[in-house]
Design an enzyme around this catalytic site. Structure first.
Site, mmCIF file in Angstrom:
data_model
loop_
_atom_site.group_PDB
_atom_site.id
_atom_site.type_symbol
_atom_site.label_atom_id
_atom_site.label_comp_id
_atom_site.label_asym_id
_atom_site.label_seq_id
_atom_site.Cartn_x
_atom_site.Cartn_y
_atom_site.Cartn_z
ATOM 1 N N GLU A 75 -2.793 -8.385 5.941
ATOM 2 C CA GLU A 75 -2.490 -7.029 6.413
ATOM 3 C C GLU A 75 -1.511 -7.009 7.597
ATOM 4 O O GLU A 75 -1.466 -6.043 8.345
ATOM 5 C CB GLU A 75 -3.778 -6.306 6.794
ATOM 6 N N HIS A 88 -12.032 -3.113 11.575
ATOM 7 C CA HIS A 88 -12.929 -2.530 10.566
ATOM 8 C C HIS A 88 -14.219 -2.057 11.246
ATOM 9 O O HIS A 88 -15.299 -2.174 10.664
ATOM 10 C CB HIS A 88 -13.251 -3.572 9.491
ATOM 11 N N HIS A 103 -12.087 2.141 5.375
ATOM 12 C CA HIS A 103 -11.538 0.826 5.728
ATOM 13 C C HIS A 103 -11.714 0.535 7.223
ATOM 14 O O HIS A 103 -12.331 -0.458 7.593
ATOM 15 C CB HIS A 103 -10.059 0.827 5.300
HETATM 16 ZN ZN LIG Z 1 -8.127 -4.134 7.317
#
Ligand SMILES: [Zn+2]
Length: 235
Positions: A73, A94, A162
């Protein structure tokens, strides 16, 4: 380099506070080249050392990966640094407490003085608006750019189902904001439950937010976090 050590401090501090688990990450824009940024290789944040820190360009490609895998990411970071020249540090996390606010109509509001920046507005990004059928992760530059657009000029953006991404003009502020965003979400959930449906919860107003945000850099907290991590590293 002091900045690289600070990124180690940030990663371990965020892990210690439970804001990033094995999967979140912090980054800084390179102090010597605004077209590059630093973030750890793909490793659990509480294990990060200076040797794990990679340098990447703003397309989120490592300059020299040294055989290490970068985070999937990383595009979140590169695309936000492109879109927001004043942003010097980013935390993607998160944190469990914020997720319920990302998938209901309840907006995060500033409930606690240490998280006044929440009053600057925190939009929610839904990955489905960019692409259907993803695994929810920001795995491409296109998804990163779409997220950066939703972030706009705000200090943070929630990511539906998320987590969130938090930005600031310096690393202590980004880390402090990430930690207090999590705490704000917890306190707000508790206050809403205590108040019951339709009950009153008093939030900070606009003038209180403006008076706090101007100076709140989490400097005292940062000195404490750094002292703790340096002691940990010396062991
Ligand atoms: Zn993430």
């Amino acid at each position: 380099m002091e900045e690289i050590l600070d990124l180690v401090v940030a990663s371990r501090t965020l892990a210690e506070h439970g804001v990033i688990d094995a999967y979140g990450h912090a980054s800084i824009r390179s102090p010597s080249n605004p077209q590059r940024f630093h973030m750890p290789r793909n490793v659990a944040p509480e294990l990060v050392t200076e040797a794990d820190i990679l340098e990447l360009d703003l397309d989120s490609e490592p300059i020299d990966a040294k055989g290490a895998a970068p985070y999937n990411e990383r595009f979140i970071h590169g695309e936000i640094y492109k879109a927001r020249p004043e942003v010097m540090a980013i935390v993607h996390n998160h944190s469990h407490a914020v997720v319920p606010f990302s998938c209901t109509d309840h907006e995060l509001k500033p409930i606690f003085h240490m998280s006044a920046f929440v009053g600057l507005g925190i939009p929610t990004w839904d990955i489905r608006d960019a692409q259907k059928g993803t695994d929810m992760l920001v795995r491409t530059r296109e998804l990163g750019a779409h997220l950066a657009k939703k972030l706009g000029a705000h200090p943070a953006v929630l990511m539906r189902g998320h987590g969130s991404t938090v930005v600031a003009e310096n690393l202590p502020r980004a880390v402090g904001r990430a930690i207090y965003l999590d705490l704000n979400a917890r306190m707000q959930s508790q206050a809403m439950m205590l108040a019951g449906p339709g009950g009153r919860v008093a939030y900070m107003d606009e003038s209180e937010v403006a008076a706090n945000v101007a100076w709140q850099n989490y400097e005292r907290a940062w000195r404490l976090w750094k002292t703790r991590v340096l002691a940990q590293l010396r062991k």
